[in-house]
Design a protein around this motif. Structure first.
Motif, PDB file in Angstrom:
ATOM      1  N   LEU A 377       0.823  -1.219   0.000  1.00  0.00           N
ATOM      2  CA  LEU A 377       0.000   0.000   0.000  1.00  0.00           C
ATOM      3  C   LEU A 377       0.849   1.257   0.000  1.00  0.00           C
ATOM      4  O   LEU A 377       0.479   2.260  -0.627  1.00  0.00           O
ATOM      5  N   PHE A 378       1.997   1.232   0.678  1.00  0.00           N
ATOM      6  CA  PHE A 378       2.913   2.374   0.609  1.00  0.00           C
ATOM      7  C   PHE A 378       3.348   2.604  -0.837  1.00  0.00           C
ATOM      8  O   PHE A 378       3.443   3.742  -1.303  1.00  0.00           O
ATOM      9  N   GLN A 379       3.631   1.514  -1.559  1.00  0.00           N
ATOM     10  CA  GLN A 379       4.005   1.614  -2.969  1.00  0.00           C
ATOM     11  C   GLN A 379       2.881   2.235  -3.779  1.00  0.00           C
ATOM     12  O   GLN A 379       3.101   3.097  -4.623  1.00  0.00           O
ATOM     13  N   ALA A 380       1.662   1.789  -3.531  1.00  0.00           N
ATOM     14  CA  ALA A 380       0.509   2.286  -4.280  1.00  0.00           C
ATOM     15  C   ALA A 380       0.305   3.785  -4.065  1.00  0.00           C
ATOM     16  O   ALA A 380      -0.084   4.510  -4.989  1.00  0.00           O
ATOM     17  N   LEU A 381       0.582   4.257  -2.854  1.00  0.00           N
ATOM     18  CA  LEU A 381       0.410   5.674  -2.533  1.00  0.00           C
ATOM     19  C   LEU A 381       1.569   6.524  -3.026  1.00  0.00           C
ATOM     20  O   LEU A 381       1.506   7.755  -2.970  1.00  0.00           O
ATOM     21  N   GLY A 382       2.622   5.861  -3.517  1.00  0.00           N
ATOM     22  CA  GLY A 382       3.768   6.601  -4.046  1.00  0.00           C
ATOM     23  C   GLY A 382       4.694   7.142  -2.980  1.00  0.00           C
ATOM     24  O   GLY A 382       5.492   8.044  -3.242  1.00  0.00           O
ATOM     25  N   ASN A 383       4.616   6.596  -1.750  1.00  0.00           N
ATOM     26  CA  ASN A 383       5.510   7.022  -0.670  1.00  0.00           C
ATOM     27  C   ASN A 383       6.010   5.786   0.069  1.00  0.00           C
ATOM     28  O   ASN A 383       5.308   5.231   0.917  1.00  0.00           O
ATOM     29  N   THR A 384       7.210   5.360  -0.255  1.00  0.00           N
ATOM     30  CA  THR A 384       7.749   4.133   0.337  1.00  0.00           C
ATOM     31  C   THR A 384       8.676   4.410   1.525  1.00  0.00           C
ATOM     32  O   THR A 384       9.246   3.484   2.089  1.00  0.00           O
ATOM     33  N   MET A 385       8.804   5.679   1.907  1.00  0.00           N
ATOM     34  CA  MET A 385       9.662   6.015   3.044  1.00  0.00           C
ATOM     35  C   MET A 385       9.193   5.366   4.353  1.00  0.00           C
ATOM     36  O   MET A 385      10.026   4.885   5.141  1.00  0.00           O
ATOM     37  N   PRO A 386       7.876   5.305   4.632  1.00  0.00           N
ATOM     38  CA  PRO A 386       7.450   4.631   5.878  1.00  0.00           C
ATOM     39  C   PRO A 386       7.866   3.161   5.930  1.00  0.00           C
ATOM     40  O   PRO A 386       8.202   2.650   6.999  1.00  0.00           O
ATOM     41  N   ALA A 387       7.823   2.479   4.775  1.00  0.00           N
ATOM     42  CA  ALA A 387       8.237   1.074   4.746  1.00  0.00           C
ATOM     43  C   ALA A 387       9.720   0.948   5.083  1.00  0.00           C
ATOM     44  O   ALA A 387      10.143   0.018   5.791  1.00  0.00           O
ATOM     45  N   LEU A 388      10.520   1.880   4.567  1.00  0.00           N
ATOM     46  CA  LEU A 388      11.957   1.882   4.874  1.00  0.00           C
ATOM     47  C   LEU A 388      12.177   2.131   6.363  1.00  0.00           C
ATOM     48  O   LEU A 388      13.013   1.479   7.003  1.00  0.00           O
ATOM     49  N   LEU A 389      11.406   3.047   6.920  1.00  0.00           N
ATOM     50  CA  LEU A 389      11.543   3.363   8.340  1.00  0.00           C
ATOM     51  C   LEU A 389      11.220   2.150   9.209  1.00  0.00           C
ATOM     52  O   LEU A 389      11.954   1.840  10.160  1.00  0.00           O
ATOM     53  N   SER A 390      10.149   1.441   8.870  1.00  0.00           N
ATOM     54  CA  SER A 390       9.773   0.278   9.676  1.00  0.00           C
ATOM     55  C   SER A 390      10.823  -0.825   9.573  1.00  0.00           C
ATOM     56  O   SER A 390      11.116  -1.516  10.553  1.00  0.00           O
ATOM     57  N   THR A 391      11.421  -0.987   8.372  1.00  0.00           N
ATOM     58  CA  THR A 391      12.474  -1.988   8.203  1.00  0.00           C
ATOM     59  C   THR A 391      13.722  -1.597   8.992  1.00  0.00           C
ATOM     60  O   THR A 391      14.400  -2.456   9.573  1.00  0.00           O
ATOM     61  N   ALA A 392      14.031  -0.302   9.002  1.00  0.00           N
ATOM     62  CA  ALA A 392      15.191   0.179   9.767  1.00  0.00           C
ATOM     63  C   ALA A 392      14.996  -0.080  11.260  1.00  0.00           C
ATOM     64  O   ALA A 392      15.938  -0.479  11.963  1.00  0.00           O
ATOM     65  N   ILE A 393      13.764   0.134  11.743  1.00  0.00           N
ATOM     66  CA  ILE A 393      13.468  -0.135  13.156  1.00  0.00           C
ATOM     67  C   ILE A 393      13.639  -1.622  13.451  1.00  0.00           C
ATOM     68  O   ILE A 393      14.188  -2.008  14.491  1.00  0.00           O
ATOM     69  N   ARG A 394      13.185  -2.462  12.513  1.00  0.00           N
ATOM     70  CA  ARG A 394      13.366  -3.904  12.683  1.00  0.00           C
ATOM     71  C   ARG A 394      14.853  -4.248  12.777  1.00  0.00           C
ATOM     72  O   ARG A 394      15.273  -5.051  13.625  1.00  0.00           O
TER      73      ARG A 394
END
Length: 463
Positions: A377-394
């Protein structure tokens, strides 16, 4: 081109995911064939395959930049009925994939030995990994062209042609692997190098078929070399969307490399056991990932068309389907762990490590399904930065405890798997929170309210 802004969302998800799922199931067979024949060569060969295969996460991080951004921008253009814009995006993506693929090929041959020496202290494992990579690097370089074409078609709602071609490619790989690894039908067995060569030859076959498809068929998008001139604004758009998504896979590469580095004192058996368990886990994930991969095209077209309620519904249905599949896979891992592994190695220590890994790590399957859905869904919205942030936290929540544990006198490999489960649960919670925030910012509430009001007014008129 397929219009995904109308009709049943669950049906659209299944219709798009089913061809992908079929291709991924066949891809699972490819993993299994490689694991089976390389596993017969011993723990060092299996560890070498695993270490070299981990380099694919680095390639995925680069291909994902084009994969996510190309599909997102083209789906937005299709939703807005802008064919010209879609073709500009596609040709810029193809140009970038050609350049990056060439660079990857050069760097791969120059840096393979350094990479393997860093994450393994077993000489035989390093030699096996090098033998595999020297024949596998062309496969990695050609991934970029394949990803650009597949992502572009997916953005237009078309998945069957690439699914068929990828399936044929994997079948070629499945046929070639035993012939080249074990020397079936010939007097020359290449060993682990044969697995790398089989992969490269199958990808060459796929690229040839994809090129033929584009030459012979009419499509919403097409190759136009006049558009292969650097378009800085479009490249910036591709990178803004794609870099965070690529960063996700780069962090996964760091995550996997860290585990290999932490367990290298335990020897080739430990690295082989982790590698085997990881490969089986990735193969099991593929059906659920097909649903998650279908979601961005559907949600992206609806976002581009302003159908915000359908974007939300796409998330709901994708999350239900993906997490349901992950629940089934979890139950399989808990009840049939040894059955999933024993065909790939006769080494008892390798099997034991893999069994323990899967029985612990399977508790993160459902949270992983939610992470996949949120990323889509982040990809669909055209903003993948939140996905990167969650992976970095992981990554942070895994690496810090993992390094501390590795310094303790009673350090055991299983402790890493428990930390990993915890870190992915944290990532799932963060991803869901960030997606809710993104929905509030990008999917106007007044639009939903107006829709509800319109429906009420229609009902009154009918009455």
């Amino acid at each position: 081109m397929k219009d995904l802004t109308q009709g049943s969302i669950p049906k659209s998800l299944i219709a798009m995911a089913l061809p992908m799922m079929i291709g991924m199931v066949i891809q699972t067979l490819y993993f299994i064939v490689d694991l089976y024949f390389v596993g017969q060569l011993g723990p060092a060969a299996l560890a070498g395959l695993s270490l070299a295969g981990n380099a694919m996460f680095l390639i995925f991080s680069l291909t994902q930049i084009l994969n996510v951004s190309t599909a997102a921008l083209i789906s937005h253009a299709v939703g807005a009925k802008n064919k010209t814009d879609a073709n500009i995006t596609f040709n810029q993506s193809m140009m970038m994939s050609s350049v990056v693929g060439t660079i990857v090929c050069i760097i791969g041959y120059l840096g393979a030995k350094t990479y393997l020496n860093f994450i393994s202290q077993d000489t035989e494992t390093v030699l096996m990994g090098l033998a595999y990579l020297h024949w596998f690097i062309p496969c990695m370089a050609l991934q970029f062209i394949m990803v650009s074409i597949s992502a572009a078609l997916r953005g237009t709602g078309v998945v069957k042609p690439t699914m068929i071609i990828q399936t044929l490619s994997i079948l070629v790989n499945i046929i070639l692997s035993p012939l080249l690894i074990s020397g079936w039908g010939s007097d020359y067995a290449m060993g682990i190098a044969g697995a790398g060569l089989a992969s490269s030859l199958s990808v060459v076959f796929a690229v040839v078929l994809l090129c033929y498809y584009f030459i012979k068929t009419d499509k919403y998008i097409s190759v136009d070399f006049s558009l292969w001139v650097m378009n800085v604004p479009r490249i910036k758009k591709l990178l803004v969307i794609g870099l965070p998504a690529g960063g996700e896979f780069f962090l996964l590469f760091i995550y996997m490399a860290t585990i290999y580095w932490l367990i290298k004192p335990f020897g080739a058996d430990a690295q082989a056991g982790f590698g085997l368990g990881s490969r089986v886990m990735q193969a099991l994930f593929l059906p659920a990932m097909a649903i998650a991969f279908a979601a961005p095209a559907i949600a992206g077209q609806n976002f581009g068309a302003g159908n915000f309620q359908r974007v939300r519904e796409t998330f709901t249905w994708s999350a239900i389907m993906t997490c349901s599949l992950m629940t089934i896979i979890t139950l399989v891992c808990l009840s049939q762990t040894e059955l999933l592994l024993t065909a790939f190695s006769t080494d008892e220590e390798v099997i034991l490590i893999s069994v323990i890994f899967l029985q612990v790590i399977c508790w993160n399957f459902v949270p992983s399904g939610l992470v996949f859905t949120c990323s889509g869904l982040f990809q669909a919205l055209g903003n993948t930065m939140p996905a990167l942030l969650s992976t970095a936290i992981r990554l942070v929540t895994f690496i810090i405890p993992a390094f501390w544990l590795s310094k303790q006198a009673d350090f055991q490999i299983e402790q890493l798997w428990y930390v990993s489960v915890t870190s992915i649960c944290i990532q799932a919670a963060v991803s869901f929170y960030l997606l809710k925030s993104e929905f509030k910012k990008r999917l106007p509430i007044h639009y939903l309210t107006n829709n509800v009001t319109d429906e009420i007014n229609k009902s009154k008129l009918i009455s």
